[in-house]
Design a protein around this motif. Structure first.
Motif: not given
Length: 229
Positions: A81, A84-85, A98, A112, A114-115, A118, A120, A122-123
């Motif tokens: 996290v 990812l943030e 991961y 995970f 939610n990412y 979004q 993301n 980075r994901l």
């Protein structure tokens, strides 16, 4: 139309990897048995009992889970996290954390998801690195396909699925990858089966599987063709 996540391959060498999202099954187990038997002339013993295995426990894909805050449960999740943030950079430790988490006995899938929703970036970077080290892993490719829904990374998806299909020599796993390639790109108007005829055309066994898949999906493909004027 919502893209359908897909998985059908089985890894006979190690524990089946889990994916963050539920999977769509294309060919049913009976059809896979028919496919492999037709191509090889027999069904290898190691597939007899494995094809009927149930998927492991997947998280809830309901829309309600998208808005609920999810607690971090351990150090691995905290590290992933943080990456990812944007609080820490990418590293092999992040990748290992991961992979350990999504393959844990009780994965915190909701954390995970939610990412993915979004989009993301980075994901995406994390998944591509995971796939680079595990290029034929169907669940990682499937998760990248889910991320594609919100990020539009079709070129990367086509490249990585194509590479996986070239590298995978197990007929049962190849059949799963090939059909996953189809289902996870067909919504974008891409013909994965045609692409496969170009990249595995020199492999008679793989081409026999692709031909079977094309035949099995003919009614479905015709239903997507525009009506005559």
């Amino acid at each position: 139309m919502k893209r359908q996540a897909y998985f059908i391959g089985i890894d006979i060498m190690e524990k089946k990897r889990k994916a963050v999202f539920h999977h769509y099954r294309g060919l049913q187990n009976e059809s896979l048995h028919e496919l492999i038997t037709a191509v090889l002339g027999h069904m290898p013993d190691e597939f007899q009992n494995m094809a009927d295995e149930d998927d492991p426990e997947w998280g809830d894909d309901s829309s309600d889970s998208k808005t609920q805050p999810v607690a971090i449960q351990n150090v691995n999740q905290e590290l992933v996290v943080a990456y990812l943030e944007g609080h820490t950079g990418f590293s092999s430790a992040v990748q290992a954390a991961y992979l350990d988490e999504i393959n844990a006995d009780s994965p915190n899938f909701a954390l995970f998801k939610n990412y993915f929703l979004q989009a993301n970036p980075r994901l995406m970077h994390l998944l591509i690195h995971c796939i680079a080290d595990n290029p034929t892993d169907p669940s990682l490719l499937n998760d990248l396909a889910i991320l594609h829904e919100s990020m539009c990374i079709l070129d990367e998806l086509i490249t990585l699925y194509g590479r996986a299909c070239v590298l995978e020599n197990d007929p049962f796993a190849f059949a799963g990858l090939a059909e996953a390639f189809y289902y996870n790109t067909v919504m974008d108007g891409f013909d994965a089966f045609y692409e496969l005829t170009k990249i595995v055309g020199d492999n008679p066994e793989k081409m026999a599987i692709v031909d079977y898949l094309i035949t099995s999906h003919v009614p479905e493909q015709r239903s997507k063709e525009p009506l005559p004027q």
